[in-house]
Scaffold this active site. Structure first.
Site, PDB file in Angstrom:
ATOM      1  CG  HIS A  30      -2.108  -1.072   0.849  1.00 52.06           C
ATOM      2  ND1 HIS A  30      -3.195  -0.819   0.158  1.00 52.06           N
ATOM      3  CD2 HIS A  30      -2.162  -2.347   1.552  1.00 52.06           C
ATOM      4  CE1 HIS A  30      -3.921  -1.822   0.035  1.00 52.06           C
ATOM      5  NE2 HIS A  30      -3.222  -2.612   0.889  1.00 52.06           N
ATOM      6  CB  THR A  31       4.476   1.854  -0.414  1.00 51.43           C
ATOM      7  OG1 THR A  31       4.589   0.865  -1.134  1.00 51.43           O
ATOM      8  CG2 THR A  31       4.639   1.639   1.060  1.00 51.43           C
ATOM      9  CB  SER A 123      -5.409 -13.329 -11.785  1.00 50.38           C
ATOM     10  OG  SER A 123      -6.477 -12.948 -10.656  1.00 50.38           O
ATOM     11  CB  SER A 124      -7.076  -8.177 -12.350  1.00 52.04           C
ATOM     12  OG  SER A 124      -7.191  -8.430 -11.083  1.00 52.04           O
ATOM     13  CG  ASP A 168      -0.796  -5.489  -8.523  1.00 54.01           C
ATOM     14  OD1 ASP A 168       0.271  -5.595  -7.613  1.00 54.01           O
ATOM     15  OD2 ASP A 168      -1.899  -5.542  -8.264  1.00 54.01           O
TER      16      ASP A 168
HETATM   17  C1  GLA Z   1      -3.011  -4.277  -4.822  1.00 46.10           C
HETATM   18  C2  GLA Z   1      -2.937  -3.126  -6.004  1.00 46.10           C
HETATM   19  C3  GLA Z   1      -1.355  -2.435  -6.127  1.00 46.10           C
HETATM   20  C4  GLA Z   1      -1.191  -2.207  -4.523  1.00 46.10           C
HETATM   21  C5  GLA Z   1      -1.533  -3.713  -3.432  1.00 46.10           C
HETATM   22  C6  GLA Z   1      -1.055  -2.947  -1.979  1.00 46.10           C
HETATM   23  O1  GLA Z   1      -2.231  -5.274  -5.381  1.00 46.10           O
HETATM   24  O2  GLA Z   1      -3.228  -3.544  -7.220  1.00 46.10           O
HETATM   25  O3  GLA Z   1      -1.339  -1.437  -6.785  1.00 46.10           O
HETATM   26  O4  GLA Z   1      -1.673  -0.791  -4.163  1.00 46.10           O
HETATM   27  O5  GLA Z   1      -2.664  -3.748  -3.759  1.00 46.10           O
HETATM   28  O6  GLA Z   1       0.298  -2.993  -1.781  1.00 46.10           O
END
Ligand code: GLA
Length: 377
Positions: A30-31, A123-124, A168
Site C-alpha cells: 500500500h505504498t 491475476s487481473s 502489479d
Molecule cells: C493491490 C494493488 C497494488 C497495491 C497493492 C497493495 O495489489 O493492485 O497497486 O496497491 O494492492 O500494496
C-alpha cells in the site's frame, strides 16, 4: 496447447501467443499509490493468451478458466462493459485507444492460466499485461513494456473501477528471473535485486479478496485526507522522523494510522532491499514481520486467516519472516525461509490451518521469474 485450443474454437491458427505472470510482493504494501517503494517479484504462474486479428470490427474472447461464459463478443464500435471477465481485456483495448492506439480491426483471443483467482497474486494484472503484450505484437504497436504496465493500470483505474497503483502491472511486465524489483512507484525508477538462495513460499488462505469492494478505494481516500492534513502531495515524501514531528496535524485517528503505516512501510521496503543486498536474511525477515503487524493494526487490511498464517509461520524454525501480501482482506501470505525448512514449513502449516479453519491450504514454493513475453506462431 493454447494454440491448439484456439484453433479448435476459432477454426484458424493464432498469430501470436503471449504470457504474463502474476506477482508476489515481498515488502512495501500500500505504498505504490502513495509515491513510495515496493519490492515484488514475478511468478512462474500466470496467464497465456493466443490471439489472431480479424478483418471485421468484432472482438471475441474465450477463457479456459471461465468456460461457463462461452464466447464473449464485443463490437469495436461499442466496448461498454458486460459485467464479465472479458471486461478486463476490453478495458485494455479501450486504454490503448486512450493512449492513441485505437484498433483498426477486431481480433479473437483465447486465455488460460494457472493463477488462483482472487488470491491476491495479481491475476487481473496478468490478464491486462498479457492482453497488452499480445495487442502490441498483433497490431505492431510501438509500446514499451513499461507502457503496457501503465496502460494496464489505466484500464483497471478507469474501466474496472479499482483505483490500484502500478506495482502489479509493473511486476508482471518487467519481472526478472531470480530477482525482486525495487520500484519507486512515484518515478518508476527501478532496480533488480537478486534473491539469492533463500526459499520463498506462498500460502493461500483460500479467503477470496475482492479489491473492487470499497475497502481498497477507502484506504486511498484516507491517505489523501492524511496528505491534505500534512500538506504534502504524497505520503512517501515524508520520512518516519518527519511524520513523527507532524503527526499531530492529522486530527482523524484513522487517517493518522493509515499514514503511519504507509510512511514506515516505505522505509521498511528500502531497508529490506538493503538487507537483502548485504545478505542479511534475518533482518529482511524481521522487516516482513513488522510489515504484517502494521498492515494488521494500522492499515487494517488483514483478516483472521492471514493473521493466523503469518503468526504460525513466524514461529517455525528456519523461517526468516512471514507476512500477508497484496491488497489484503484475504489472499495469500509470503514466507521467506532457509531451503532446508520448506518441508517442515509445508507440513506444519497444512496441519495447523486445517485444525483451525477446517481445510488444507494450497501452498506454492516459488522462484522469481521473468515478466511478460510473446512469440509469433
Ligand atoms: C493491490 C494493488 C497494488 C497495491 C497493492 C497493495 O495489489 O493492485 O497497486 O496497491 O494492492 O500494496
Amino acid at each position: 496447447m493454447n494454440a491448439a485450443a484456439f484453433e479448435t474454437i476459432f477454426e484458424k491458427q493464432p498469430e501470436v501467443v503471449g504470457f504474463a505472470p502474476g506477482r508476489v510482493n515481498l515488502i512495501g504494501e500500500h505504498t505504490d499509490y502513495n509515491g513510495g517503494h515496493v519490492f515484488p517479484c514475478a511468478l512462474q504462474m500466470g496467464i497465456t493468451c493466443a490471439a489472431a486479428r480479424r478483418t471485421d470490427g468484432t472482438l471475441r474472447f474465450v477463457s479456459e478458466n471461465f468456460c461457463s461464459t462461452g464466447i464473449v463478443e464485443y463490437a469495436l464500435a461499442d466496448l461498454s462493459p458486460q459485467g464479465v471477465w472479458a471486461d478486463y481485456p476490453v478495458g485494455v483495448i479501450r486504454a490503448f485507444a486512450a493512449y492513441g492506439y485505437p484498433l483498426e480491426h477486431g481480433a479473437d483471443f483465447y486465455f488460460s492460466g494457472d493463477l488462483p483467482d482472487g488470491a491476491g497474486l495479481s491475476s487481473s494484472a496478468a490478464l491486462e499485461v498479457v492482453t497488452g503484450t499480445v495487442l502490441r505484437d498483433l497490431f505492431s504497436l510501438p509500446v514499451t513494456k513499461q507502457e503496457i504496465a501503465l496502460i494496464g493500470q489505466f484500464a483497471e483505474n478507469r474501466f474496472i473501477g479499482v483505483n490500484c497503483g502500478i506495482m502489479d502491472q509493473f511486476a508482471s511486465a518487467m519481472g526478472k528471473s531470480g530477482c525482486a524489483i525495487l520500484l519507486h512507484a512515484g518515478t518508476l525508477a527501478y532496480e533488480y535485486a537478486p534473491l539469492g538462495s533463500a526459499a520463498l513460499v506462498i500460502v493461500n488462505s483460500g479467503v477470496k479478496h475482492s479489491l473492487a469492494a470499497s475497502a481498497y478505494n477507502d484506504r486511498r481516500r484516507e491517505c489523501e485526507a492524511a496528505c491534505s492534513a500534512l500538506r504534502v502531495s504524497t505520503l512517501c515524501a515524508l520520512t518516519p522522523e518527519e511524520f513523527e514531528r507532524n503527526r499531530h496535524l492529522i486530527s482523524d485517528p484513522v487517517c493518522r494510522k493509515r499514514a503511519k503505516h504507509v510512511i514506515y512501510e516505505n522505509r521498511r521496503a528500502l531497508d529490506g532491499a538493503a538487507a537483502l543486498r548485504r545478505g542479511d536474511l534475518a533482518a529482511f525477515g524481521a522487516l516482513m514481520n513488522a510489515s504484517h503487524a502494521s498492515l494488521r493494526d494500522d492499515y487494517e487490511v488483514s483478516c483472521a486467516e492471514l493473521d493466523f498464517l503469518a503468526e504460525t509461520a513466524q514461529k517455525i524454525d528456519g523461517v526468516y519472516g512471514a507476512r500477508m501480501t497484496g491488497g489484503g482482506f484475504g489472499g495469500c501470505t509470503v514466507n521467506l525461509m532457509e531451503p532446508a525448512a520448506v518441508e517442515r514449513f509445508v507440513t506444519t502449516m497444512q496441519a495447523a490451518y486445517a485444525e483451525r479453519f477446517g481445510f488444507v491450504p494450497e501452498i506454492y514454493p516459488i522462484t522469481a521469474a521473468d515478466g511478460a513475453r510473446s512469440e509469433r506462431v
